[in-house]
Design a protein around this motif. Sequence first.
Motif, PDB file in Angstrom:
ATOM      1  N   LEU A 107     -13.792   0.443  11.884  1.00 21.92           N
ATOM      2  CA  LEU A 107     -13.531   1.273  10.757  1.00 21.92           C
ATOM      3  C   LEU A 107     -13.970   2.738  10.753  1.00 21.92           C
ATOM      4  CD1 LEU A 107     -14.077  -1.653   8.082  1.00 21.92           C
ATOM      5  CD2 LEU A 107     -12.054  -0.949   8.893  1.00 21.92           C
ATOM      6  N   GLN A 108     -15.180   2.911  11.078  1.00 23.15           N
ATOM      7  CA  GLN A 108     -15.924   4.257  11.470  1.00 23.15           C
ATOM      8  C   GLN A 108     -15.097   4.823  12.253  1.00 23.15           C
ATOM      9  OE1 GLN A 108     -19.898   4.197  12.554  1.00 23.15           O
ATOM     10  NE2 GLN A 108     -20.290   6.040  11.229  1.00 23.15           N
ATOM     11  N   THR A 109     -14.767   4.321  13.205  1.00 20.64           N
ATOM     12  CA  THR A 109     -14.223   5.143  14.510  1.00 20.64           C
ATOM     13  C   THR A 109     -12.686   5.707  13.911  1.00 20.64           C
ATOM     14  OG1 THR A 109     -14.827   3.411  15.934  1.00 20.64           O
ATOM     15  CG2 THR A 109     -13.179   4.837  16.946  1.00 20.64           C
ATOM     16  N   ILE A 110     -12.075   4.816  13.228  1.00 18.27           N
ATOM     17  CA  ILE A 110     -10.821   5.505  12.660  1.00 18.27           C
ATOM     18  C   ILE A 110     -10.895   6.436  11.682  1.00 18.27           C
ATOM     19  CG2 ILE A 110      -8.751   4.787  11.173  1.00 18.27           C
ATOM     20  CD1 ILE A 110      -8.960   1.962  12.076  1.00 18.27           C
ATOM     21  N   GLU A 111     -12.015   6.196  10.836  1.00 13.64           N
ATOM     22  CA  GLU A 111     -12.352   7.306   9.565  1.00 13.64           C
ATOM     23  C   GLU A 111     -12.803   8.576  10.441  1.00 13.64           C
ATOM     24  OE1 GLU A 111     -14.095   5.070   6.386  1.00 13.64           O
ATOM     25  OE2 GLU A 111     -15.479   6.406   6.509  1.00 13.64           O
ATOM     26  N   VAL A 117      -3.999   3.699   4.997  1.00 14.04           N
ATOM     27  CA  VAL A 117      -5.083   2.742   5.459  1.00 14.04           C
ATOM     28  C   VAL A 117      -5.716   3.628   6.548  1.00 14.04           C
ATOM     29  CG1 VAL A 117      -5.710   0.939   7.085  1.00 14.04           C
ATOM     30  CG2 VAL A 117      -4.131   0.498   5.163  1.00 14.04           C
ATOM     31  N   ILE A 118      -5.061   4.515   6.950  1.00 11.52           N
ATOM     32  CA  ILE A 118      -5.667   5.360   8.071  1.00 11.52           C
ATOM     33  C   ILE A 118      -6.649   6.405   7.425  1.00 11.52           C
ATOM     34  CG2 ILE A 118      -5.366   7.392   9.700  1.00 11.52           C
ATOM     35  CD1 ILE A 118      -2.858   5.762  10.818  1.00 11.52           C
ATOM     36  N   ALA A 119      -6.284   6.719   6.187  1.00  9.13           N
ATOM     37  CA  ALA A 119      -7.023   7.795   5.384  1.00  9.13           C
ATOM     38  C   ALA A 119      -8.326   7.087   4.813  1.00  9.13           C
ATOM     39  CB  ALA A 119      -6.093   8.420   4.094  1.00  9.13           C
ATOM     40  N   TYR A 120      -8.200   5.911   4.408  1.00 13.21           N
ATOM     41  CA  TYR A 120      -9.497   4.915   3.974  1.00 13.21           C
ATOM     42  C   TYR A 120      -9.489   3.593   4.428  1.00 13.21           C
ATOM     43  CZ  TYR A 120      -9.953   8.443   0.377  1.00 13.21           C
ATOM     44  OH  TYR A 120     -10.172   9.645  -0.539  1.00 13.21           O
ATOM     45  N   LEU A 162      -6.252  -2.080  -6.102  1.00 12.98           N
ATOM     46  CA  LEU A 162      -7.137  -1.581  -5.096  1.00 12.98           C
ATOM     47  C   LEU A 162      -7.656  -0.414  -5.524  1.00 12.98           C
ATOM     48  CD1 LEU A 162      -4.319  -1.614  -2.225  1.00 12.98           C
ATOM     49  CD2 LEU A 162      -6.601  -3.107  -2.452  1.00 12.98           C
ATOM     50  N   ALA A 163      -7.296   0.243  -6.455  1.00 18.09           N
ATOM     51  CA  ALA A 163      -8.090   1.526  -7.016  1.00 18.09           C
ATOM     52  C   ALA A 163      -9.347   1.300  -7.789  1.00 18.09           C
ATOM     53  CB  ALA A 163      -7.143   2.525  -7.680  1.00 18.09           C
ATOM     54  N   TYR A 164      -9.531  -0.167  -8.219  1.00 16.84           N
ATOM     55  CA  TYR A 164     -10.626  -0.328  -9.134  1.00 16.84           C
ATOM     56  C   TYR A 164     -11.665  -1.353  -8.465  1.00 16.84           C
ATOM     57  CZ  TYR A 164      -7.479   1.858 -12.346  1.00 16.84           C
ATOM     58  OH  TYR A 164      -6.670   2.847 -12.833  1.00 16.84           O
ATOM     59  N   THR A 165     -11.242  -2.067  -7.421  1.00 21.11           N
ATOM     60  CA  THR A 165     -12.083  -3.079  -6.953  1.00 21.11           C
ATOM     61  C   THR A 165     -12.905  -3.010  -5.624  1.00 21.11           C
ATOM     62  OG1 THR A 165     -10.090  -3.862  -5.783  1.00 21.11           O
ATOM     63  CG2 THR A 165     -10.890  -4.755  -7.973  1.00 21.11           C
ATOM     64  N   TYR A 166     -12.755  -1.699  -5.044  1.00 19.71           N
ATOM     65  CA  TYR A 166     -13.198  -1.519  -3.520  1.00 19.71           C
ATOM     66  C   TYR A 166     -14.574  -1.438  -3.628  1.00 19.71           C
ATOM     67  CZ  TYR A 166     -13.578   3.436  -5.345  1.00 19.71           C
ATOM     68  OH  TYR A 166     -13.813   4.512  -5.902  1.00 19.71           O
ATOM     69  N   LYS A 167     -15.227  -2.025  -2.607  1.00  9.84           N
ATOM     70  CA  LYS A 167     -16.570  -2.010  -2.154  1.00  9.84           C
ATOM     71  C   LYS A 167     -17.339  -0.729  -1.633  1.00  9.84           C
ATOM     72  CE  LYS A 167     -20.497  -4.900  -0.676  1.00  9.84           C
ATOM     73  NZ  LYS A 167     -20.805  -6.087   0.301  1.00  9.84           N
ATOM     74  N   TYR A 168     -16.636  -0.163  -0.681  1.00 11.41           N
ATOM     75  CA  TYR A 168     -17.089   0.864  -0.099  1.00 11.41           C
ATOM     76  C   TYR A 168     -15.783   1.967  -0.132  1.00 11.41           C
ATOM     77  CZ  TYR A 168     -20.057  -2.171   2.457  1.00 11.41           C
ATOM     78  OH  TYR A 168     -21.082  -3.338   2.854  1.00 11.41           O
ATOM     79  N   LEU A 169     -16.165   3.354  -0.585  1.00 12.76           N
ATOM     80  CA  LEU A 169     -14.991   4.299  -0.551  1.00 12.76           C
ATOM     81  C   LEU A 169     -14.972   4.794   0.879  1.00 12.76           C
ATOM     82  CD1 LEU A 169     -13.096   5.766  -2.071  1.00 12.76           C
ATOM     83  CD2 LEU A 169     -14.612   7.747  -2.345  1.00 12.76           C
ATOM     84  N   THR A 170     -15.983   4.933   1.776  1.00 16.57           N
ATOM     85  CA  THR A 170     -15.973   5.559   3.030  1.00 16.57           C
ATOM     86  C   THR A 170     -17.145   4.619   4.044  1.00 16.57           C
ATOM     87  OG1 THR A 170     -17.395   7.144   2.569  1.00 16.57           O
ATOM     88  CG2 THR A 170     -15.228   7.629   2.649  1.00 16.57           C
ATOM     89  N   PHE A 171     -17.013   4.807   5.150  1.00 18.16           N
ATOM     90  CA  PHE A 171     -17.834   3.829   5.789  1.00 18.16           C
ATOM     91  C   PHE A 171     -19.284   4.169   5.387  1.00 18.16           C
ATOM     92  CE2 PHE A 171     -20.233   1.911   9.489  1.00 18.16           C
ATOM     93  CZ  PHE A 171     -19.462   0.988   9.798  1.00 18.16           C
ATOM     94  N   PRO A 172     -20.246   2.855   5.091  1.00 15.80           N
ATOM     95  CA  PRO A 172     -21.848   3.484   4.528  1.00 15.80           C
ATOM     96  C   PRO A 172     -22.317   3.988   5.719  1.00 15.80           C
ATOM     97  CG  PRO A 172     -21.202   1.001   4.993  1.00 15.80           C
ATOM     98  CD  PRO A 172     -20.016   1.565   5.389  1.00 15.80           C
ATOM     99  N   SER A 173     -23.250   4.989   5.392  1.00 12.20           N
ATOM    100  CA  SER A 173     -23.965   5.659   6.438  1.00 12.20           C
ATOM    101  C   SER A 173     -25.420   5.172   6.319  1.00 12.20           C
ATOM    102  CB  SER A 173     -24.040   7.167   6.270  1.00 12.20           C
ATOM    103  OG  SER A 173     -24.250   7.369   4.992  1.00 12.20           O
TER     104      SER A 173
END
Lengths: 327, 168
Positions: free
Chosen positions: B7-11, B87-90, B157-168
């Motif tokens: 996921l991080q690779t795509i991001e 999906v590619i964006a997020y 999907l706009a209200y239930t996600y756990k991570y917006l982007t890959f956690p660093s």
Amino acid sequence: MNFPHLHLLLNHFPIIGTTVGLGLFLISLVGENEDLRRASLIIFAAMALLAIPTFFSGTGAQGAIKKLPGVSEALIERHQGAAMLALLFMEITGALSLLGLWKLQETSRPARWNWSLSAVLILSIITVGLMARVGTTGGDIRHPEIGSGQEEITEGSAISKMVARLEPSPGKFAELMTASKWWWAFMMDLHFVGLVLLIGTVGILDLRMLGFAKQIPIDPLHRLVPWAMAGFGLNLVTGVLAFTGMDQFYTYDWAFWLKMLAIMLLGLNVAAFYLTGVFESVRGLGPGEDAPPFAKFIAASSLFLWFAVITLGRYIQSYSDTITVHK
Amino acid sequence: MAPPLFLQTIEDTGFSTWLRESESPFAFYFILLFHTFGLALLVGANMVVDLRLLGVARAVPLAPLKRLFSIMWIGFAMNAVTGVLLVIAYPTKSLTNPDFYVKLTVIGFALWVMWRIRSEVFEDANLNEAEMMARGAALAKWSLILWFGAITAGRLLAYTYKYLTFPS
């Protein structure tokens, strides 16, 4: 042009318009004048549409004057609460008027007295009364020449005290809308369902007039229009509730105001369709028959404007804070 | 449990970053806009066919409504393409959210029902209107329920996600 200017430009229409509409409606009842009744219902529907940007422009007007000396926030809040109650009755009156107009076009025989006309009569009288209060409380905010501009609320008659108790508190109402993200998500979900109802039915009618799926006769297809009205109603309710919940977010946003403009233009487009003979020119078209050029133009502008509304709606989030006056 | 590394690779790709972070109105919001256009075409046309099969606006002849399936497929094609781009964006935001898989499953069933309505109700030229409606009513009900479910799952999907982007 700034927000107080826009608010002043718009806010006389619903007040005076509903009063004129009610007058014509009463005359039409006494004189049993079918055309006059139709005209008054059209005025109510038009005022219900125009009342929406009028209401929305109030937040920006408030932002422009609330810091000025001699302007009382309490008086502004009272005016806003009065406007919310009046808007509710205005929209119900407008919806019932559209229902009455729909019935009038469905049957060619003269309409008899029925419950929906009684409802329009009662609700429009209430709306005119509430609109008068909106105007008065609005004038109280900043018109020293008529003795207004006082710092605190002085309620006059027993009636105005009673009405004041029914008016929502804008601050509490906004909190109610945004307290739960699930409630917000639910409203947005319904806003998309309304979008589908509206664009599905209107879009297919427009496409048929433009020559797509020509085997479908137009009059039967036109019977889907109440579903479009239901979709519009759903989006009007969820849209106004969302605005009251986050009025600062929407007010200073170009995409939001252009969306409102597009919706007002759609009102004109609907009027052009039903009131200039376009509908009569396409109503009888059977399988394979072509619509006249002007009908095609109206259908194309309807499609264009509805997709513009979707586009501008989608860009609201990314265009927040693009209007910087008086923020 | 940390999200899988791909996921991080795509991001981290330039394209994903551009879609997500560009200030241009033709980046993320443009894709989202066309996802909404596709929704309007796909579900709008489905809904009209469903309502008619359930007896709304009975005077509309059923057979020519077959043309609406082309609108549905255009809408679906738009949403398949824009959906992949979103999906590619997020990637982390969408692929770590169970609701995303609920949405895809519901859409899968909705498409199956849509295909069945076309093949069982509209392809058979021997059927009269009453027979078409008898065959299509139950499918139409499911179609309305499933598309409503797909819109709802998509909105959530706009209200239930756990991570917006890959956690660093």
